[in-house]
Design a protein around this motif. Structure first.
Motif, mmCIF file in Angstrom:
data_model
loop_
_atom_site.group_PDB
_atom_site.id
_atom_site.type_symbol
_atom_site.label_atom_id
_atom_site.label_comp_id
_atom_site.label_asym_id
_atom_site.label_seq_id
_atom_site.Cartn_x
_atom_site.Cartn_y
_atom_site.Cartn_z
ATOM 1 N N GLU A 16 1.027 -1.300 0.253
ATOM 2 C CA GLU A 16 0.059 0.059 -0.012
ATOM 3 C C GLU A 16 0.707 1.440 -0.139
ATOM 4 O O GLU A 16 1.803 1.284 0.523
ATOM 5 C CB GLU A 16 -0.713 -0.064 1.235
ATOM 6 N N PHE A 17 0.366 2.187 -0.667
ATOM 7 C CA PHE A 17 0.894 3.387 -0.705
ATOM 8 C C PHE A 17 -0.058 4.787 -0.386
ATOM 9 O O PHE A 17 -1.120 4.406 -0.137
ATOM 10 C CB PHE A 17 1.863 3.723 -1.893
ATOM 11 N N ASP A 18 0.552 5.857 -0.226
ATOM 12 C CA ASP A 18 -0.601 6.894 0.165
ATOM 13 C C ASP A 18 -0.024 8.279 -0.377
ATOM 14 O O ASP A 18 1.039 8.124 -0.907
ATOM 15 C CB ASP A 18 -0.957 6.972 1.621
ATOM 16 N N LEU A 19 -0.857 9.242 -0.270
ATOM 17 C CA LEU A 19 -0.300 10.676 -0.852
ATOM 18 C C LEU A 19 0.071 11.643 0.231
ATOM 19 O O LEU A 19 0.251 12.697 -0.184
ATOM 20 C CB LEU A 19 -1.897 11.272 -1.306
ATOM 21 N N VAL A 20 0.612 10.979 1.197
ATOM 22 C CA VAL A 20 1.054 12.179 2.255
ATOM 23 C C VAL A 20 2.271 12.733 1.866
ATOM 24 O O VAL A 20 2.386 14.085 1.869
ATOM 25 C CB VAL A 20 1.235 11.293 3.609
ATOM 26 N N GLY A 21 3.060 11.971 0.992
ATOM 27 C CA GLY A 21 4.182 12.602 0.834
ATOM 28 C C GLY A 21 3.898 13.781 -0.401
ATOM 29 O O GLY A 21 4.542 14.686 -0.444
ATOM 30 N N MET A 22 2.975 13.150 -1.490
ATOM 31 C CA MET A 22 2.631 14.255 -2.549
ATOM 32 C C MET A 22 1.945 15.449 -1.923
ATOM 33 O O MET A 22 2.543 16.602 -2.317
ATOM 34 C CB MET A 22 1.718 13.397 -3.446
ATOM 35 N N GLY A 57 2.519 16.581 1.101
ATOM 36 C CA GLY A 57 3.707 17.463 1.457
ATOM 37 C C GLY A 57 4.558 18.149 0.619
ATOM 38 O O GLY A 57 4.836 19.481 0.707
ATOM 39 N N MET A 58 4.907 17.760 -0.525
ATOM 40 C CA MET A 58 5.537 18.584 -1.559
ATOM 41 C C MET A 58 4.676 19.559 -1.972
ATOM 42 O O MET A 58 5.011 20.822 -2.348
ATOM 43 C CB MET A 58 5.793 17.473 -2.718
ATOM 44 N N ALA A 61 4.453 22.600 0.097
ATOM 45 C CA ALA A 61 5.531 23.482 -0.297
ATOM 46 C C ALA A 61 5.448 24.439 -1.174
ATOM 47 O O ALA A 61 5.817 25.534 -1.284
ATOM 48 C CB ALA A 61 6.783 22.668 -0.184
ATOM 49 N N ALA A 78 7.155 9.944 4.457
ATOM 50 C CA ALA A 78 6.328 11.113 4.673
ATOM 51 C C ALA A 78 6.131 10.792 6.112
ATOM 52 O O ALA A 78 5.184 10.312 6.566
ATOM 53 C CB ALA A 78 5.010 11.082 3.722
ATOM 54 N N ALA A 123 3.523 8.775 8.630
ATOM 55 C CA ALA A 123 2.432 8.125 8.012
ATOM 56 C C ALA A 123 2.715 6.394 8.174
ATOM 57 O O ALA A 123 3.879 6.153 7.902
ATOM 58 C CB ALA A 123 2.396 8.632 6.632
ATOM 59 N N ASN A 146 1.982 3.773 6.209
ATOM 60 C CA ASN A 146 2.695 3.255 5.182
ATOM 61 C C ASN A 146 4.322 3.419 5.398
ATOM 62 O O ASN A 146 5.166 2.604 4.886
ATOM 63 C CB ASN A 146 2.129 3.627 4.020
ATOM 64 N N SER A 147 4.608 4.491 5.653
ATOM 65 C CA SER A 147 6.113 4.835 5.647
ATOM 66 C C SER A 147 6.751 4.450 6.698
ATOM 67 O O SER A 147 7.904 3.705 6.477
ATOM 68 C CB SER A 147 6.231 6.522 5.727
ATOM 69 N N LEU A 168 10.270 13.104 3.033
ATOM 70 C CA LEU A 168 9.840 13.964 2.124
ATOM 71 C C LEU A 168 9.366 15.378 2.801
ATOM 72 O O LEU A 168 9.367 16.436 1.940
ATOM 73 C CB LEU A 168 8.820 13.362 1.393
ATOM 74 N N LEU A 169 8.822 15.142 3.872
ATOM 75 C CA LEU A 169 8.198 16.478 4.443
ATOM 76 C C LEU A 169 9.156 17.305 4.786
ATOM 77 O O LEU A 169 8.847 18.449 5.119
ATOM 78 C CB LEU A 169 7.201 15.765 5.744
ATOM 79 N N PRO A 226 10.954 18.502 0.567
ATOM 80 C CA PRO A 226 10.116 18.189 -0.454
ATOM 81 C C PRO A 226 10.824 18.647 -1.827
ATOM 82 O O PRO A 226 10.697 17.849 -2.829
ATOM 83 C CB PRO A 226 8.787 19.352 -0.287
ATOM 84 N N ALA A 275 12.549 15.619 -3.190
ATOM 85 C CA ALA A 275 11.445 14.688 -3.755
ATOM 86 C C ALA A 275 11.054 14.976 -5.033
ATOM 87 O O ALA A 275 10.896 14.256 -5.978
ATOM 88 C CB ALA A 275 10.427 14.445 -2.810
ATOM 89 N N VAL A 278 4.281 9.392 -4.876
ATOM 90 C CA VAL A 278 3.470 8.902 -3.762
ATOM 91 C C VAL A 278 4.579 8.358 -2.786
ATOM 92 O O VAL A 278 5.657 8.276 -3.050
ATOM 93 C CB VAL A 278 2.642 7.594 -4.294
ATOM 94 N N THR A 279 4.126 8.203 -1.519
ATOM 95 C CA THR A 279 4.853 7.765 -0.458
ATOM 96 C C THR A 279 4.345 6.433 -0.013
ATOM 97 O O THR A 279 3.274 6.318 0.085
ATOM 98 C CB THR A 279 5.010 8.721 0.413
ATOM 99 N N PRO A 280 5.175 5.453 0.335
ATOM 100 C CA PRO A 280 6.614 5.537 0.142
ATOM 101 C C PRO A 280 7.052 4.987 -1.137
ATOM 102 O O PRO A 280 6.458 4.405 -1.696
ATOM 103 C CB PRO A 280 7.077 4.339 1.124
#
Lengths: 586, 95
Positions: free
Chosen positions: A110-116, A118-119, A122, B18, B21, B23-24, B50-51, B54, B57, B64-66
């Motif tokens: 599974e993955f998620d959009l937390v990172g996206m 976050g970017m 910014a 991220a 989270a 998943n991270s 990433l947070l 950014p 990244a 997407v993360t991870p």
């Protein structure tokens, strides 16, 4: 802590889409999320991009475009024709984020959009973005491939946008055969749902827009035709149309004096005239006459043709004595020709409207006004057509439209209704096939607000010009062309024959009279001859008086009788004794 | 032998996560386990939050993360997800 005052909720932000801002009373809800859904190629990306461009250009609201489906380069190339200057905007005011996941990527859990997010946060802070678009969320959803994850990530996006105070647009591609319920949570989640449709009717493509939901706002719920032109997307609807235009009692010539007479004075200024008819029934000729007459009155005239080139029309009309070339040269007449097949019907009308706004004609010809003749016209297209005609009416532009139509009876009912609704004056041209030839017949089907002839007329074309001729009804049939000519000839013949007959009778009588006179002359001569002979005889006999007594008695009797004629005797000598009863008896 | 060639040059891995989270956090744990059990000890592993960074990244094209990147040897390979599917990860890493 976030507090939404009623004012803040009511605050809307322009999409830059003409018509959309009107039906939503201002555009998109500020700080809220709008879902734009529809099939492939119905303009979801355009809707989203235009809103971003409008934000960046006019509302001073920078934006972010997250592309799940198309490469950014391609998006920019596709939108290049819209004149929003996206390439320039993409340097500073709109950030394009390429969120495509390449097909060779390996998914391991599974993955998620937390990172996206976050970017993106910014970036939002960096450029001061106020608007954001997630284009093609369906691609992301199919990659997540788990109902729970899908829902979780979409809510994550929604909450994030809300937290950032962004006005968001999410676009979702919906296939015709997909189970729409699967992603229906999207519709419940957002504040506003816009549905775009793209369909093809009878070879013509239509795009339409409908607002399904708009929380906390009133909106027009109908389906509105949309069009794409150089300024982007626009809705053909411009808010509720009020049928309150100034009407004129001024009459203007149709260009054909007998037709003016049939209409008891010509067309009304600012009215809509429809000329319908089968191919080749001289619809364009009537249009040409109208255009020529308008130019001769010094009125700016726009002639739009979807069939033929301007030069060809000009040449063809010249052959029936209609001269458009001088008016084209003087700039009074503008002719514009274009092909329509495959174009969106609403695009055609937008283009027409723009031409009218630019040229400001007083008279307009649209040849042909095909929306009114197609068999399966989409109701949205008819709406568009009506809106265009209403637009002309408010500007008091007199318009002659032609429409291809074989017969009035075969006309599709909806089409007939549509025509009847919009046309103030409806002239129908048809062919009468008779005795091996086809002739053109003109009928006035209707003409609002004026007395008009119910007679059928024959339309005749020659190098000398266009004219209307009376038609004859014989044995319940309308006579035209050669039949009419023959009828006329027969009439003439009969008259001639009658004249000849009386001439002959007179001649006969004259001859008889002359004969009688001649006979009298002959008789007189004979009588004179006999008189002379008698005199000679008497002379020869002389005093000898060898004549028989009886003879002398006869002679004596005759002379006496002559002397005894009394009053007759005085008049007769002038006539040289023409008739003597005794002699005639003899 | 290909295996020797691969192991002779150290693998260079970068994992984007991220924050905290779920998943991270899972991905970090899963990856560490995979590395200990399947990869030679001379591999390089970098974990980037990433947070906190950014821009980096963005430059790496993370969506997407991870996301796990195998930067070396080339070509760069990308694996997304919490790396719970070890066999997929090993396949991607060429193991």
């Amino acid at each position: 802590m976030k507090v939404h005052s009623p004012q803040a909720v009511a605050t809307k932000t322009s999409t830059g889409i003409r018509g959309f801002d009107e039906i939503t009373e201002g555009g998109l809800a500020k700080g809220r999320t709008t879902l734009v859904m529809g099939g492939a190629g119905c303009g979801k990306t355009v809707f989203a991009l235009q809103s971003l461009a409008a934000g960046a250009n006019t509302a001073k609201e920078p934006g972010i475009f997250v592309a799940f489906e198309e490469p950014v380069r391609q998006i920019l190339a596709n939108a290049a024709s819209f004149g929003w200057d996206l390439v320039n905007l993409s340097k500073k005011k709109i950030f394009f984020f390429d969120a495509r996941l390449s097909p060779d990527i390996v998914k391991a859990g599974e993955f998620d959009l937390v990172g996206m997010l976050g970017m993106l946060k910014a970036k939002v802070q960096e450029i001061g973005a106020k608007r954001i678009v997630f284009d093609g969320i369906d691609v992301l959803l199919s990659l997540l491939d788990d109902p729970n994850a899908e829902r979780r990530e979409v809510y994550r996006i929604r909450d994030w946008m809300s937290e950032m105070g962004l006005t968001g647009i999410i676009t979702q591609k919906v296939g015709a055969h997909e189970d729409e319920r699967r992603h229906s949570f999207l519709q419940f989640m957002v504040d506003c749902v816009v549905i775009l449709r793209h369909q093809v009717d009878d070879g013509t493509a239509f795009r339409s827009l409908r607002i399904m939901k708009y929380r906390g706002s009133s909106f027009s719920g109908g389906e509105f035709p949309i069009t794409l032109d150089t300024r982007g997307m626009s809705l053909s609807h411009r808010g509720p149309v009020e049928l309150a235009y100034k009407v004129s009692n001024e009459r203007i010539s149709s260009g054909l004096s007998r037709l003016d007479t049939m209409l008891s004075g010509g067309y009304f200024r600012g009215s809509i005239i429809l000329v319908s008819g089968a191919p080749g029934t001289a619809k364009s000729t009537l249009s040409g006459l109208f255009a020529e007459a308008a130019c001769e009155r010094g009125e700016r005239t726009l002639y739009v043709s979807f069939d033929e080139g301007a030069d060809q029309i000009s040449r063809n009309l010249r052959s029936v004595g209609i001269r458009l070339a001088p008016h084209r040269r003087s700039g009074l007449l503008k002719m514009f020709s274009t092909r329509t097949h495959g174009r969106n019907i609403d695009e055609q009308f937008i283009a027409l409207q723009e031409m009218v706004l630019a040229f400001e004609p007083r008279c307009l010809v649209v040849d042909p006004f095909s929306t009114l003749s197609s068999k399966n016209v989409h109701h949205a297209a008819v709406d568009t057509a009506q809106q265009f005609l209403d637009f002309l009416k408010t500007r008091q532009i007199t318009v002659v439209n032609t429409s291809l139509m074989d017969g009035l009876a075969t006309t599709n009912e909806a089409t007939a209704t549509a025509i009847s609704t919009v046309a103030d004056t409806w002239i129908h041209l048809s062919y009468f096939a008779q005795d091996g030839e086809r002739n053109r017949a003109l009928t006035i089907v209707k003409s609002r607000g004026m007395g008009h002839s119910n007679q059928v007329r024959e339309l005749t074309l020659s190098e000398k010009g266009v004219d209307l001729a009376d038609v004859f009804i014989s044995q319940g049939k309308v006579l035209m062309g050669v039949a009419r000519w023959e009828w006329e000839q027969r009439e003439l013949e009969q008259e001639k024959r009658g004249r000849l007959a009386s001439d002959q009778r007179r001649l006969q009588l004259e001859i008889a009279q002359a004969e009688a006179v001649a006979r009298i002359e002959v008789m007189k001569k004979e009588m004179d001859g006999r008189d002379a002979e008698l005199a000679r005889l008497l002379k020869t006999v002389g005093a000898a008086a060898t004549l028989f007594d009886s003879d002398r008695a006869v002679l004596k009797k005759m002379r006496r009788a002559d002397e005894d004629a009394g009053p007759h005797a005085k008049t007769r000598p002038t006539k040289k004794h023409p008739i003597k009863p005794a002699k005639v008896r003899r | 032998m290909p295996k020797k060639v691969l192991s002779s040059r150290p693998q260079k891995l970068r994992l984007y996560v991220a924050g905290h989270a779920p998943n991270s956090i899972l991905a970090i744990a899963n990856l560490k386990l995979i590395c200990e059990t399947h990869l030679p000890t001379d591999h390089e592993l970098e974990i980037v939050d990433l947070l906190e960074d950014p821009r980096r990244a963005l430059a790496d094209g993370i969506v997407v993360t991870p996301t796990l990147l195998r930067l070396h040897p080339l070509p760069v390979r990308k694996v997304i997800g919490n790396l719970s599917d070890a066999s997929q990860v090993l396949l991607a890493l060429g193991r």
